[in-house]
Design a protein around this motif. Structure first.
Motif, PDB file in Angstrom:
ATOM      1  N   VAL A 171      13.574  34.750  65.872  1.00 55.79           N
ATOM      2  CA  VAL A 171      13.517  33.269  66.060  1.00 55.79           C
ATOM      3  C   VAL A 171      13.820  32.812  67.558  1.00 55.79           C
ATOM      4  O   VAL A 171      13.517  31.914  68.102  1.00 55.79           O
ATOM      5  CB  VAL A 171      14.088  32.504  64.915  1.00 55.79           C
ATOM      6  CG1 VAL A 171      14.301  31.003  65.295  1.00 55.79           C
ATOM      7  CG2 VAL A 171      13.275  32.888  63.572  1.00 55.79           C
ATOM      8  N   MET A 172      14.851  33.531  67.962  1.00 55.38           N
ATOM      9  CA  MET A 172      15.287  33.068  69.428  1.00 55.38           C
ATOM     10  C   MET A 172      14.140  33.036  70.313  1.00 55.38           C
ATOM     11  O   MET A 172      14.104  32.405  71.207  1.00 55.38           O
ATOM     12  CB  MET A 172      16.577  33.708  69.907  1.00 55.38           C
ATOM     13  CG  MET A 172      17.136  33.491  71.240  1.00 55.38           C
ATOM     14  SD  MET A 172      18.396  34.718  71.695  1.00 55.38           S
ATOM     15  CE  MET A 172      19.372  34.704  70.836  1.00 55.38           C
ATOM     16  N   VAL A 189      11.127  33.213  70.057  1.00 59.70           N
ATOM     17  CA  VAL A 189       9.826  32.497  69.428  1.00 59.70           C
ATOM     18  C   VAL A 189      10.357  30.978  69.940  1.00 59.70           C
ATOM     19  O   VAL A 189       9.522  30.376  70.785  1.00 59.70           O
ATOM     20  CB  VAL A 189       9.415  32.129  68.089  1.00 59.70           C
ATOM     21  CG1 VAL A 189       8.431  31.246  67.804  1.00 59.70           C
ATOM     22  CG2 VAL A 189       8.926  33.775  67.683  1.00 59.70           C
ATOM     23  N   LEU A 190      11.455  30.418  69.645  1.00 60.44           N
ATOM     24  CA  LEU A 190      11.764  29.238  70.163  1.00 60.44           C
ATOM     25  C   LEU A 190      12.157  29.087  71.495  1.00 60.44           C
ATOM     26  O   LEU A 190      11.858  28.043  72.500  1.00 60.44           O
ATOM     27  CB  LEU A 190      13.324  28.874  69.523  1.00 60.44           C
ATOM     28  CG  LEU A 190      12.973  28.452  68.012  1.00 60.44           C
ATOM     29  CD1 LEU A 190      14.365  28.314  67.344  1.00 60.44           C
ATOM     30  CD2 LEU A 190      11.923  27.326  67.655  1.00 60.44           C
ATOM     31  N   GLY A 191      12.428  30.075  72.119  1.00 58.79           N
ATOM     32  CA  GLY A 191      12.597  30.292  73.717  1.00 58.79           C
ATOM     33  C   GLY A 191      11.225  29.987  74.317  1.00 58.79           C
ATOM     34  O   GLY A 191      11.225  29.262  75.434  1.00 58.79           O
ATOM     35  N   TYR A 192      10.349  30.756  73.799  1.00 57.79           N
ATOM     36  CA  TYR A 192       8.945  30.745  74.449  1.00 57.79           C
ATOM     37  C   TYR A 192       8.526  29.122  74.246  1.00 57.79           C
ATOM     38  O   TYR A 192       8.176  28.875  75.380  1.00 57.79           O
ATOM     39  CB  TYR A 192       8.051  31.614  73.919  1.00 57.79           C
ATOM     40  CG  TYR A 192       6.733  31.628  74.376  1.00 57.79           C
ATOM     41  CD1 TYR A 192       6.412  32.143  75.721  1.00 57.79           C
ATOM     42  CD2 TYR A 192       5.603  30.883  73.902  1.00 57.79           C
ATOM     43  CE1 TYR A 192       5.129  31.731  76.364  1.00 57.79           C
ATOM     44  CE2 TYR A 192       4.401  30.824  74.469  1.00 57.79           C
ATOM     45  CZ  TYR A 192       4.344  31.309  75.614  1.00 57.79           C
ATOM     46  OH  TYR A 192       2.782  31.302  76.275  1.00 57.79           O
ATOM     47  N   LEU A 193       8.594  28.727  73.164  1.00 56.20           N
ATOM     48  CA  LEU A 193       8.194  27.283  73.034  1.00 56.20           C
ATOM     49  C   LEU A 193       8.954  26.150  73.668  1.00 56.20           C
ATOM     50  O   LEU A 193       8.349  25.158  74.057  1.00 56.20           O
ATOM     51  CB  LEU A 193       8.341  26.861  71.257  1.00 56.20           C
ATOM     52  CG  LEU A 193       7.492  27.829  70.570  1.00 56.20           C
ATOM     53  CD1 LEU A 193       7.745  27.354  69.020  1.00 56.20           C
ATOM     54  CD2 LEU A 193       5.755  27.528  70.797  1.00 56.20           C
ATOM     55  N   ALA A 194      10.113  26.360  74.287  1.00 52.99           N
ATOM     56  CA  ALA A 194      10.967  25.472  74.972  1.00 52.99           C
ATOM     57  C   ALA A 194      10.421  25.709  76.173  1.00 52.99           C
ATOM     58  O   ALA A 194      11.009  24.602  77.001  1.00 52.99           O
ATOM     59  CB  ALA A 194      12.185  25.813  74.835  1.00 52.99           C
TER      60      ALA A 194
END
Length: 115
Positions: free
Chosen positions: A35-36, A38-43
Motif C-alpha cells: 500500500v505504501m 501504491v499511495l507513494g505513486y499516487l501522491a
C-alpha cells in the motif's frame, strides 16, 4: 509516519488478540509496504512524473520502501527494548513493495487498446 510509529511503539501492556492467525505479522508487513508503494505513486504530482519519467519514479519509490523497511527493522533491534528486528519482516516488507510495483504497473502503465 504511521508505519514508523507502529514499528517502534511498545505494545507490551496491550492484550493480544483473541484469535491466532499464523504469520499474521508478515501479512501485515506485506500489506503495509504494498500500500505504501501504491499511495507513494499516487501522491506524486503529474508534473514531477513527466519530468523524471513514470517508470524511474516508481523504482525510486520501491527502492525507498525497501531501504526504509530494512532501516525500521534495524531500529527495532537497536533502539527498542521489547521489539526485535526480524529478517523475515524485512523480506515481507520488500516483497510487499515489489507487489505494490506490480499493482501500479498493472493499473497505471497499461497501453490503451486501439479498438
Amino acid at each position: 509516519m504511521f508505519v514508523t510509529f507502529f514499528s517502534l511503539f511498545s505494545f507490551s501492556g496491550i492484550g493480544a488478540s483473541s484469535f491466532n492467525i499464523p504469520h499474521m505479522d508478515k501479512i501485515v508487513h506485506f500489506t503495509f509496504y504494498s500500500v505504501m508503494v501504491v499511495l507513494g505513486y499516487l501522491a506524486i504530482p503529474k508534473s514531477k512524473e513527466q519530468l523524471v519519467g513514470r517508470a524511474k519514479l516508481l523504482w525510486y519509490i520501491v527502492l525507498f520502501a525497501i531501504v526504509y523497511g530494512i532501516i525500521i527493522e534495524v531500529l527495532q533491534h537497536v533502539a527498542t527494548s521489547d521489539r526485535h528486528g526480524d529478517p523475515l519482516d524485512a523480506l515481507a516488507n520488500s516483497t510487499g513493495a515489489l507487489v505494490g510495483l506490480l499493482v501500479v504497473r498493472f493499473l497505471f502503465f497499461r497501453v490503451p487498446s486501439l479498438k
